[in-house]
Design an enzyme around this catalytic site. Sequence first.
Site, PDB file in Angstrom:
ATOM      1  N   HIS A 105       0.803  -1.233   0.000  1.00 48.98           N
ATOM      2  CA  HIS A 105       0.000   0.000   0.000  1.00 48.98           C
ATOM      3  C   HIS A 105       0.831   1.275   0.000  1.00 48.98           C
ATOM      4  O   HIS A 105       0.507   2.241   0.681  1.00 48.98           O
ATOM      5  CB  HIS A 105      -0.943   0.011   1.207  1.00 48.98           C
ATOM      6  CG  HIS A 105      -2.073  -0.975   1.118  1.00 48.98           C
ATOM      7  ND1 HIS A 105      -2.536  -1.472  -0.076  1.00 48.98           N
ATOM      8  CD2 HIS A 105      -2.826  -1.550   2.097  1.00 48.98           C
ATOM      9  CE1 HIS A 105      -3.541  -2.307   0.173  1.00 48.98           C
ATOM     10  NE2 HIS A 105      -3.733  -2.386   1.464  1.00 48.98           N
ATOM     11  N   HIS A 179      -9.635   2.540   0.524  1.00 49.68           N
ATOM     12  CA  HIS A 179      -9.606   1.396   1.438  1.00 49.68           C
ATOM     13  C   HIS A 179     -10.700   1.505   2.511  1.00 49.68           C
ATOM     14  O   HIS A 179     -10.469   1.153   3.671  1.00 49.68           O
ATOM     15  CB  HIS A 179      -8.225   1.286   2.096  1.00 49.68           C
ATOM     16  CG  HIS A 179      -7.813  -0.098   2.477  1.00 49.68           C
ATOM     17  ND1 HIS A 179      -8.390  -0.777   3.519  1.00 49.68           N
ATOM     18  CD2 HIS A 179      -6.892  -0.940   1.952  1.00 49.68           C
ATOM     19  CE1 HIS A 179      -7.826  -1.956   3.646  1.00 49.68           C
ATOM     20  NE2 HIS A 179      -6.910  -2.088   2.691  1.00 49.68           N
ATOM     21  N   GLU A 313     -11.940  -3.140  -2.747  1.00 51.85           N
ATOM     22  CA  GLU A 313     -10.915  -2.232  -3.257  1.00 51.85           C
ATOM     23  C   GLU A 313     -10.784  -2.388  -4.776  1.00 51.85           C
ATOM     24  O   GLU A 313     -10.134  -3.308  -5.260  1.00 51.85           O
ATOM     25  CB  GLU A 313      -9.578  -2.518  -2.576  1.00 51.85           C
ATOM     26  CG  GLU A 313      -9.645  -2.477  -1.055  1.00 51.85           C
ATOM     27  CD  GLU A 313      -8.494  -3.226  -0.415  1.00 51.85           C
ATOM     28  OE1 GLU A 313      -7.319  -2.919  -0.757  1.00 51.85           O
ATOM     29  OE2 GLU A 313      -8.741  -4.121   0.412  1.00 51.85           O
TER      30      GLU A 313
END
Length: 349
Positions: A105, A179, A313
């Site tokens: 991420h 997210h 996502e």
Amino acid sequence: MKILQKKFGEVNGHPVTSTTLINDQGMEVASIDYGCIITKVIVPDKNGQKENVVLGFESIDEYMKHSPYFGAVVGRFAGRIKGGSFELDGQSYQLEKNNMGNHLHGGLKGFDKVIWNSQVITGENETSIIYTYLSRDGEEGYPGNLEVNVKYTLSNTNEFSIFYEAVSDKKTLVNVTNHSYFNLSGNLKRDILDHQLTLKSESFLELDEELIPTGEILSVKGTPFDFRESRNIKDGSESGHVQKILTGKGYDHPFLLADNHNQEIVLKDSESGRVLTIETDQPGVVLYTGTQLSSDFKIRGVKSRKYLGLCLETQGLPDSIHHPHFPSSILDKNEVFRSTTKYIFSVIT
């Protein structure tokens, strides 16, 4: 349509502002300029009761101490990159390793942990906030100065859209997503195991023990990954499928979407009557059912625990740089990356 703004807190002496978009139906979407984090989404249930349907905190300190990416925009690269390294045109790049020796991420200080500039735009039938950020060449190991725009738009028809745009002065990788953890019961009254999900997807990615794609694309047919017809999330937690054991008796898997902009993702909670329909132009969606949520903090008075929220996502595929048969997440110099995901809220009685 209305916009409300207030101070949410401070990060290293820099003020953090909360902006709430409110439509004429009373739907609200609140976000902060730290990480573009969506802190609240207020929508009605089948009885007209308006409640929050995402996981989030009331203070910036809680986000910095406890948040597992609640509501944030993650990047430059959403998901994992094996070994935190990759090559572009013969040049090797080493990214920050922040997840079992891999990159996750965007790294230690990805898009979710920086303060973005913001601008609000009001209209008769929709209202927006645009967040902008310049990710400098070398940030977290990525090449190129990357200019990123994220636009949140709320319409009077209870549609919330996220528009992403990015351009770099060097070839680089870009894979961004939001997210948010959804829980349609409202104000976290129940977990998400009895939510029903429909996915227009015929295949998903096999994961290794570090939750990184092996490169194998598996058919959903005859498995608990088959959401082509609506099924309960609990099917995953109760399954003995080897891929479920890897992810803590739940889902943390990328699915390849078989359709786009055509009700390809539908999440329902029968008790509240709330329905979330997601439409996107991205090739995949990662379904994560909160199996790694720890229980050492509270979320607006409710103790955090497994299955308290789920993420959908919309994005490119994780570790795609190491798998040429995956859709590419390479962004060429001066090429403009654009992506849109729409979240449509409704009720069934």
